[in-house]
Design a protein around this motif. Structure first.
Motif, PDB file in Angstrom:
ATOM      1  N   ALA A 241       0.830  -1.200   0.000  1.00 13.60           N
ATOM      2  CA  ALA A 241       0.000   0.000   0.000  1.00 13.60           C
ATOM      3  C   ALA A 241       0.866   1.252   0.000  1.00 13.60           C
ATOM      4  O   ALA A 241       0.559   2.237  -0.690  1.00 13.60           O
ATOM      5  N   ALA A 242       1.977   1.215   0.761  1.00  6.94           N
ATOM      6  CA  ALA A 242       2.886   2.363   0.776  1.00  6.94           C
ATOM      7  C   ALA A 242       3.512   2.562  -0.596  1.00  6.94           C
ATOM      8  O   ALA A 242       3.581   3.690  -1.107  1.00  6.94           O
ATOM      9  N   LEU A 247       3.542   5.728  -5.862  1.00  4.63           N
ATOM     10  CA  LEU A 247       3.351   5.736  -7.308  1.00  4.63           C
ATOM     11  C   LEU A 247       2.121   6.551  -7.696  1.00  4.63           C
ATOM     12  O   LEU A 247       2.155   7.329  -8.660  1.00  4.63           O
ATOM     13  N   ALA A 248       1.035   6.402  -6.950  1.00  8.41           N
ATOM     14  CA  ALA A 248      -0.183   7.150  -7.257  1.00  8.41           C
ATOM     15  C   ALA A 248       0.016   8.644  -7.057  1.00  8.41           C
ATOM     16  O   ALA A 248      -0.451   9.463  -7.846  1.00  8.41           O
ATOM     17  N   SER A 249       0.741   9.003  -5.996  1.00  5.52           N
ATOM     18  CA  SER A 249       1.005  10.417  -5.736  1.00  5.52           C
ATOM     19  C   SER A 249       1.838  11.033  -6.854  1.00  5.52           C
ATOM     20  O   SER A 249       1.552  12.130  -7.337  1.00  5.52           O
ATOM     21  N   ALA A 250       2.870  10.297  -7.286  1.00  3.04           N
ATOM     22  CA  ALA A 250       3.717  10.798  -8.362  1.00  3.04           C
ATOM     23  C   ALA A 250       2.929  10.937  -9.659  1.00  3.04           C
ATOM     24  O   ALA A 250       3.081  11.904 -10.398  1.00  3.04           O
ATOM     25  N   SER A 251       2.053   9.953  -9.932  1.00  5.51           N
ATOM     26  CA  SER A 251       1.234   9.996 -11.133  1.00  5.51           C
ATOM     27  C   SER A 251       0.269  11.177 -11.086  1.00  5.51           C
ATOM     28  O   SER A 251       0.066  11.875 -12.088  1.00  5.51           O
ATOM     29  N   GLY A 252      -0.311  11.428  -9.924  1.00  4.44           N
ATOM     30  CA  GLY A 252      -1.228  12.548  -9.781  1.00  4.44           C
ATOM     31  C   GLY A 252      -0.550  13.874  -9.997  1.00  4.44           C
ATOM     32  O   GLY A 252      -1.098  14.786 -10.635  1.00  4.44           O
TER      33      GLY A 252
END
Length: 263
Positions: A241-242, A247-252
């Motif tokens: 999850a971390a 990865l999701a934060s960077a993509s956003g």
């Protein structure tokens, strides 16, 4: 933007069978596994490799790579490793640039290692497989300049590098090393050791991983895989999850930047 796949290295769970590892990885929402050649997929055992490949695919996962312990010694065979990698369906094999640290290496050490890496890359390339150097102490890929020298002297499109934070390096130093290697980095090993080899939860070095993934996501050639390894008794689901969160934060952040440019 090319998405970086979250995954794990099977050596993190040497005591578990491959069938247990694929369930663990899939249930944690990961996408790929680097299968280690020391326990889970021994070199030359193509039947075992094929079995692990089926188990991986059946769990909806990809084979990220084959984590070998090839050290590029002059008389060391690569063929059994490539046999297992091919049966596994791995298009990349992690290798090691000798057993001597850059600081202690002689020109003879360099010459022997470069020659063997060059022939190894040619053999792997003939089978549609790439090789990738472990970025690690006690090898000739222990620093970014040394790794770049190896890549240049070998001169093969079939040889890339991994990146991981150098033990005891500051956040800025580790990221400087990544930037130097970014164009050649095909995967990252993700872990938080600090201040030396003490294994900490991944979030313990939040600044490092937040900044790394922000840079990697926008790199011209992002690493294909981010693979966590060797963590202190954390729940793999929490670790995954971390990793997915970074990865999701960077993509956003990248999506927002592209939206601003398009507005």
């Amino acid at each position: 933007m090319t998405a970086i796949r979250p995954g794990l290295c099977s050596v993190t769970f040497r005591a578990l069978a491959p069938e247990e590892i694929v369930v663990l990885a899939a249930s944690a929402g990961l996408e790929a596994i680097e299968w280690g050649g020391d326990v889970h997929v021994p070199p030359g055992d193509a039947a075992r490799a094929a079995h692990v490949a089926r188990a991986t695919a059946d769990a909806g996962l990809a084979v990220a790579s084959y984590g070998s312990y090839f050290r590029a010694r002059p008389d060391e065979e690569l063929t059994p490793i490539l046999d297992s990698a091919q049966a596994l369906g791995a298009d990349r094999v992690r290798i090691w640039a000798g057993s001597v640290d850059t600081a202690d290496a002689t020109e003879d050490d360099w010459g022997r290692t470069v020659d063997r890496l060059r022939s190894a890359a040619a053999e792997a390339g003939e089978r549609g497989i790439g090789l990738a150097l472990e970025f690690h102490s006690r090898t000739l890929a222990s620093t970014a300049p040394a790794t770049l020298r190896l890549l240049d002297e070998v001169g093969s499109a079939h040889l890339s590098a991994y990146w991981q934070p150098t033990v005891a390096a500051s956040v800025d130093t580790a990221l400087d090393e990544y930037r130097a290697l970014a164009a050649h980095t095909s995967a990252a090993h993700v872990f938080s050791w600090w201040p030396t080899s003490e294994r900490l939860p991944l979030r313990a070095r939040d600044t490092l991983w937040t900044r790394f993934f922000a840079e990697a996501a926008t790199a011209e050639h992002p690493p294909r895989d981010a693979l966590f390894e060797f963590v202190p008794g954390d729940d793999p689901a929490v670790l995954a999850a971390a990793l997915r969160g970074y990865l999701a934060s960077a993509s956003g952040q990248q999506d927002a930047a592209e939206a601003r440019l398009g507005s």
